[in-house]
Design an enzyme around this catalytic site. Structure first.
Site, PDB file in Angstrom:
ATOM      1  N   SER A  65       0.864  -1.181   0.000  1.00 52.21           N
ATOM      2  CA  SER A  65       0.000   0.000   0.000  1.00 52.21           C
ATOM      3  C   SER A  65       0.897   1.226   0.000  1.00 52.21           C
ATOM      4  O   SER A  65       1.920   1.235   0.689  1.00 52.21           O
ATOM      5  CB  SER A  65      -0.879   0.045   1.252  1.00 52.21           C
ATOM      6  OG  SER A  65      -1.967  -0.829   1.141  1.00 52.21           O
ATOM      7  N   GLU A 117      -1.483  18.671  -5.526  1.00 49.90           N
ATOM      8  CA  GLU A 117      -2.830  18.688  -6.115  1.00 49.90           C
ATOM      9  C   GLU A 117      -3.762  17.678  -5.448  1.00 49.90           C
ATOM     10  O   GLU A 117      -4.919  17.612  -5.800  1.00 49.90           O
ATOM     11  CB  GLU A 117      -2.735  18.393  -7.615  1.00 49.90           C
ATOM     12  CG  GLU A 117      -1.928  19.407  -8.396  1.00 49.90           C
ATOM     13  CD  GLU A 117      -0.397  19.172  -8.301  1.00 49.90           C
ATOM     14  OE1 GLU A 117       0.009  18.168  -7.680  1.00 49.90           O
ATOM     15  OE2 GLU A 117       0.348  20.009  -8.829  1.00 49.90           O
ATOM     16  N   SER A 118      -3.305  16.864  -4.540  1.00 49.81           N
ATOM     17  CA  SER A 118      -4.086  15.951  -3.681  1.00 49.81           C
ATOM     18  C   SER A 118      -3.337  14.638  -3.431  1.00 49.81           C
ATOM     19  O   SER A 118      -2.427  14.629  -2.642  1.00 49.81           O
ATOM     20  CB  SER A 118      -5.517  15.735  -4.149  1.00 49.81           C
ATOM     21  OG  SER A 118      -6.268  16.929  -3.949  1.00 49.81           O
ATOM     22  N   HIS A 156      -2.765   0.192  -4.093  1.00 49.82           N
ATOM     23  CA  HIS A 156      -2.842  -0.989  -3.242  1.00 49.82           C
ATOM     24  C   HIS A 156      -2.702  -2.191  -4.159  1.00 49.82           C
ATOM     25  O   HIS A 156      -3.406  -2.269  -5.164  1.00 49.82           O
ATOM     26  CB  HIS A 156      -4.170  -1.030  -2.480  1.00 49.82           C
ATOM     27  CG  HIS A 156      -4.396   0.206  -1.668  1.00 49.82           C
ATOM     28  ND1 HIS A 156      -3.690   0.493  -0.518  1.00 49.82           N
ATOM     29  CD2 HIS A 156      -5.214   1.263  -1.860  1.00 49.82           C
ATOM     30  CE1 HIS A 156      -4.074   1.659  -0.038  1.00 49.82           C
ATOM     31  NE2 HIS A 156      -5.003   2.153  -0.838  1.00 49.82           N
ATOM     32  N   CYS A 164      -7.107  18.313  -7.863  1.00 51.14           N
ATOM     33  CA  CYS A 164      -7.919  19.518  -7.999  1.00 51.14           C
ATOM     34  C   CYS A 164      -7.254  20.392  -9.064  1.00 51.14           C
ATOM     35  O   CYS A 164      -6.064  20.249  -9.331  1.00 51.14           O
ATOM     36  CB  CYS A 164      -8.063  20.245  -6.674  1.00 51.14           C
ATOM     37  SG  CYS A 164      -6.518  20.577  -5.823  1.00 51.14           S
TER      38      CYS A 164
END
Lengths: 162, 162
Positions: free
Chosen positions: B87, B94-95, B100, B115
């Site tokens: 993971s 930008e986020s 996974h 975003c």
């Protein structure tokens, strides 16, 4: 037809199934579906804007939410934007719990990816909804990794650290 | 009716809209919709299992994919499961870009939250699909944070670090 993506709504717990061309095929009952992961996305609207811009508050409460819903916290990363907005991820042994906030719109996007059946996501979301003083919220669930195991049962990740 | 969640399929770029009771309402054109965030989820099937269990390879290629698609990398966290599975999250300005993996099923779940309009997600996904030697893949896009700005335009986060 391939079961690429489908999702379950909290109210109805039905699945919407699309084929490779993105055409809606039909609804299925949840019990027909087996997946490796669950991804649950929550929209929190009309939250307290000051809270959505408090990075230490959000870091603490996101970790608390992860623990309360049964997750094992591995690490966390939070980032404060200038002039406002926070992005953060709590990496959990079961996958991740992420947040992105827009204080100027009173909006927060939550995202929980889990594997296995140990976690109760609603506990985390109910907790955060109250902490952020959300005026309204909604939730969607997607199943990730639709595979056909030989035995009929899927093996989920061990929660022991490597 | 509330536009809680909707998503766009790569083939058709239409939106599926549900009301509060989870009932499918109708399709909309993408141009009608304004959102604060985009969340793109990719399923990679039939990947090279050894690659999906190589944490340093995945860390490096995930960061490379983020850079190639135009993102600004802030930090990364990767976790190796025992006996197999990884993971990880690359936090970007930008986020986030998350992964996974289930090597035993040759499956990887990718998740890109962005975003603004600066990022081209397909570059990242095409890159990773090749690196992981995926036999098949699929993609779905959801819009997050449907708000009604006064000016008609949404203001996205600044990419400057706080």
């Amino acid at each position: 037809m391939r079961w690429d993506f489908f999702f379950l709504n909290r109210g109805s717990w039905r699945a919407v199934v699309f084929n490779n061309q993105g055409i809606l095929c039909y609804f299925l009952e949840e019990t027909l579906l087996k997946s490796l992961g669950r991804q649950i996305m929550v929209e929190l609207y009309d939250c307290d804007s000051a809270i959505l811009n408090d990075v230490e508050f959000i870091r603490r409460e996101m970790q608390e939410a992860a623990v309360r819903c049964g997750a094992t916290v591995v690490q966390n990363v939070f980032h404060q934007f200038n002039p406002h907005g926070i992005s953060g991820v709590v990496v959990i042994a079961e996958s991740h719990l992420a947040i992105h906030t827009w204080p100027e719109y009173g909006y927060a996007a939550l995202d929980l990816f889990t594997c296995g059946e140990e976690i109760n996501p609603e506990i985390a979301f109910d907790y955060l909804e109250k902490k952020f003083k959300a005026g309204s919220s909604s939730l969607i669930e997607m199943r990730r990794g639709i595979v056909k195991p030989r035995s009929g049962e899927l093996h989920h990740k061990s929660l022991k650290k490597g």
